[in-house]
Write an enzyme that holds these catalytic residues in place. Structure first.
Site, short mmCIF file in Angstrom:
data_model
loop_
_atom_site.label_atom_id
_atom_site.label_comp_id
_atom_site.label_asym_id
_atom_site.label_seq_id
_atom_site.Cartn_x
_atom_site.Cartn_y
_atom_site.Cartn_z
N CYS A 78 0.79 -1.36 -0.14
CA CYS A 78 0.19 -0.28 0.23
C CYS A 78 1.24 1.44 0.01
CB CYS A 78 -1.45 0.12 1.27
SG CYS A 78 -2.75 0.95 0.95
N HIS A 176 -3.16 -5.43 1.45
CA HIS A 176 -2.73 -5.40 3.49
C HIS A 176 -2.44 -6.98 3.45
CE1 HIS A 176 -1.91 -1.27 3.82
NE2 HIS A 176 -2.89 -0.98 3.70
N GLU A 178 -1.29 -8.43 5.36
CA GLU A 178 -0.46 -7.74 6.28
C GLU A 178 -1.76 -8.70 8.07
OE1 GLU A 178 0.47 -5.85 4.82
OE2 GLU A 178 -0.53 -4.24 6.35
N1 GLN Z 1 -3.69 6.18 0.69
C1 GLN Z 1 -2.25 6.00 1.09
C2 GLN Z 1 -0.92 6.65 1.29
O1 GLN Z 1 -0.80 7.57 0.42
C3 GLN Z 1 -1.88 4.74 1.82
C4 GLN Z 1 -3.20 3.89 2.39
C5 GLN Z 1 -2.32 1.88 3.09
O2 GLN Z 1 -1.62 2.47 2.97
N2 GLN Z 1 -3.90 1.96 3.67
O3 GLN Z 1 0.22 6.79 1.37
#
Ligand code: GLN
Length: 196
Positions: A78, A176, A178
């Site tokens: 992410c 994610h 994890e």
């Molecule tokens: N939107 C977040 C960002 O720009 C990422 C979100 C996340 O890691 N769950 O870093």
């Protein structure tokens, strides 16, 4: 093998647990000395702008970028996916990335309606049942270069968007693993990118 989990911000503890369940002794890292010692690095989900700012403030940005460029196996989930990209479509003011995968990502790509959602994914290289993708204000891969392998995609509103990719020793997922208790993506990272 010493796998570090970058512990500046985000859900680094969950990654540490997932690595432990894969039989790897992970270590939370947040200083240059600690990062210099690891053989591989996990960059967690969280907020990519915050992780970027903290990496800059603590003088880690160049070190991490160089270690990735030098071939350190790295997995970003992410926010971590954003940080290992070459560039961001809509970066926050001044936001840079460590680099690692020749791709451009779009932050918060799935938009407000579906900011957070779950979907079962076919993940190339992972056998058995589909992988449950947990997406939280997730990015997607907007474009990518020839050396990038797409491992999983999401179809939404008539478009297909890569959400898991690898290139050389770097792996990135927009979702994610994890948070799911299913450690097959972490295992894939260890077996296919760290050990080979
Ligand atoms: N939107 C977040 C960002 O720009 C990422 C979100 C996340 O890691 N769950 O870093």
């Amino acid at each position: 093998m010493n796998v570090g989990v970058l512990a500046l911000q985000g859900d680094f503890r969950e990654h540490l647990l997932a690595l432990g369940e894969c039989g790897v002794s992970g270590k939370l890292v947040k200083t240059a000395a600690e990062i210099a010692q690891v053989d591989a690095l996990v960059i967690p989900g969280g907020e990519s702008t915050t992780i970027y700012k903290l990496a800059k403030a603590f003088d880690l940005f160049e070190l991490i970028s160089k270690r990735i460029a030098d071939g350190m196996p790295t997995y970003g989930s992410c926010a971590g996916m954003i940080l290992v990209s070459k560039s961001i479509v809509d970066p926050a003011s001044g936001q840079e990335t460590f680099g690692g995968i020749d791709m451009q990502v779009r932050r918060n790509a799935f938009g407000r309606q579906t900011e957070s959602f779950e979907v079962d994914l076919d993940f190339k290289g992972i056998t058995g049942k589909q992988f449950r993708g947990v997406f939280i204000r997730a990015p997607w891969v907007e474009s990518y270069g020839a050396g990038v392998e797409v491992l999983a995609s999401v179809e939404i509103a008539g478009g297909t968007h890569p959400v898991a990719v690898s290139s050389g020793k770097v792996l990135a997922t927009a979702f994610h693993p994890e948070l799911t208790g299913d450690n097959r993506v972490h295992r894939f990272f260890i077996e296919e990118l760290c050990k080979k």
